[in-house]
Structures are given as C-alpha cells and as structure tokens.
Design an enzyme around this catalytic site. Sequence first.
Site: not given
Length: 309
Positions: A163, A207, A188, A44, A133, A190-191
């Site tokens: 992550k 983000s 990680g 991001t 990550y 979001d949706e």
Amino acid sequence: MKNLIAATYAPMHPNGTLNLGIIKAYGEFLKSNKVTGAFVNGSTGDFVSLSTSERMDLTEAWSDAKADDLYIINHVGHTNIREAKDLAVHSVGRANAIAALAPYYYKPKCIERLLDYCMEIASAAPDLPFYYYHIPVLSGVNFDMVTFQNKAISSIPNFRGIKFTEDNLTGFASSLDYSDDKVEIFFGVDEKFASSIKVGAKGWVGSTYNHLAPLYHSILTNHDNGLIENADKLQKLAVYFVDTLEEIGGFHGGSKGFMKFFGLEMGPSRFPHKTFSDIQLNQAYDLMKKESLLDYLSKPTQLSKIPNQ
C-alpha cells in the site's frame, strides 16, 4: 484486487466506545457504491488510538458483516511486534489479507530490520496475503520500495504487495514497473488519483473513497475514454473536498463526521483528532454544494441525513 478500496473509520458511540452494530450497514454502503474492498484498522480507522482488543472487535464485526464480494484487508501493524502477531493470527478466517506499517517510535534503521519485522508478522498468518503499508509521512520510515519488493518477494512467502501511501509518483511508478504483476501495488494518495492512473495504477486504498466513489469512477471512465482534461478537472473536486474539511477544522474529524450525510453516524474521533460540530459539517456541505460537488457524492443509505437541497 483492483479498483477502489476504502480505508474505513472506526464507528463509535457518542461516549467514545465502538459502535459495532453499524458495520453491516457500512459494508452494504461501500458495495452499493462499487467499492470493492475495505482496509480496516488503518490510519483512517484511528488504529493508533485503539486498544488491541478494540481492533480485534472491529475485525470480528467486519468478518461477520462482510460478503464474498467485499475484500477485507486488516491492518495489524503495531509498535509491539507480539501484539502485531496476535492481530495477524486473529485475522485468520476473518480477513482476506493483512497489512502492516513499520514501527514508528523506535524505527528500523535499515531495510533488513524492516524485513525482519514484516517476516515475523507475515509468518504468524502464513495463509493470508501480506501487504506492507508504506506511509513515510506518518511512520517516519522511508526506504526504497523497489529494493524492499526485491527482498520481500524472496524472503516472505505470502508477500502480496504494497500500500504505497507517499506523494511520490516517480517512486510509485518504479515500484509498479518492478512488480510486473508478481505483486500488487495500491496507490494511497487520494489527491493524486488521476495522476496515478497515468503511470499505471489499477488499485487504490484511501479514505475519500468512502465519500466520493462516483467521482473516482467518473475520473477512471474519462481517463479510459481519452478525456484526460476532464479527468484532471474532476480530480480538482477531490482535492477541494479534502482541503475544505482541513481548513474548517481538520480532515480526519471532518471526513469521519461527514459520513452522517450518507446515513452512517460514525461518532466522535479519538484524540488528538477533533470531532466536527454539526455547524462545521453543514458549513462544509454548503461549500461543496456551491462547488457542484454533490452530484459526485457516494449514494447514501436509506438512513441518510443529507440536508434539503
């Protein structure tokens, strides 16, 4: 670490240089919206389009501005392992933890080579917690994270977790079950926030936690109260936010520009992302207003430029 961690943007002046002066207000904005951490210099944050010195400048600005109640994870991953180690060393005394994604041009061909890469970076800052990550959609590196955990726990003394940025709830749940609280697994995507709660997620990095923190807190509250259908309905608003910006001109440029409605002028995006015009941003805002999404936007700063409603 629990709760929401915002993947932060790299604020820039109109000419494309870093705008470090806004970081303090940015941190206060996150805290006022009950965001408990900032993931700095990640995807991001345009890290692939920043120089090493710019990434260090951002780390220093976040260090100068941060308070004890805002946890800073600094992403130090790089295709050049020496640069990654320099970024890790520079993080000492400035960040609370470091993270690194896999090299994404010449990629490690086996999990042992990925571990070698992580071990070398983590050992450069042995007193800082280290997170891997995992973001295969962008890095192109996709090994089994349960196997990785098993090996990392025994080979990296400061390994603290993952992550997990992959649309793979089965894999995430397996990683979470295996961790057994020995390490932390942040989700990680979001949706899929609401779905991740159902398999046990307790920490998230994303983000849209910049923009929609109240929405995600509401999803959590509804889920905790057994109102699963309500939580799933609210989740659709988060998906709408992402899809709307993507359709208008691209999520990254749109979400960075959307921060102006909270009083935070983040400036342009670095190439190849497309910076939104004011017309595009206002179009997005109007669509979200029609979808009754405004009540779930993060609380703005005093410098907010939200249009008249």
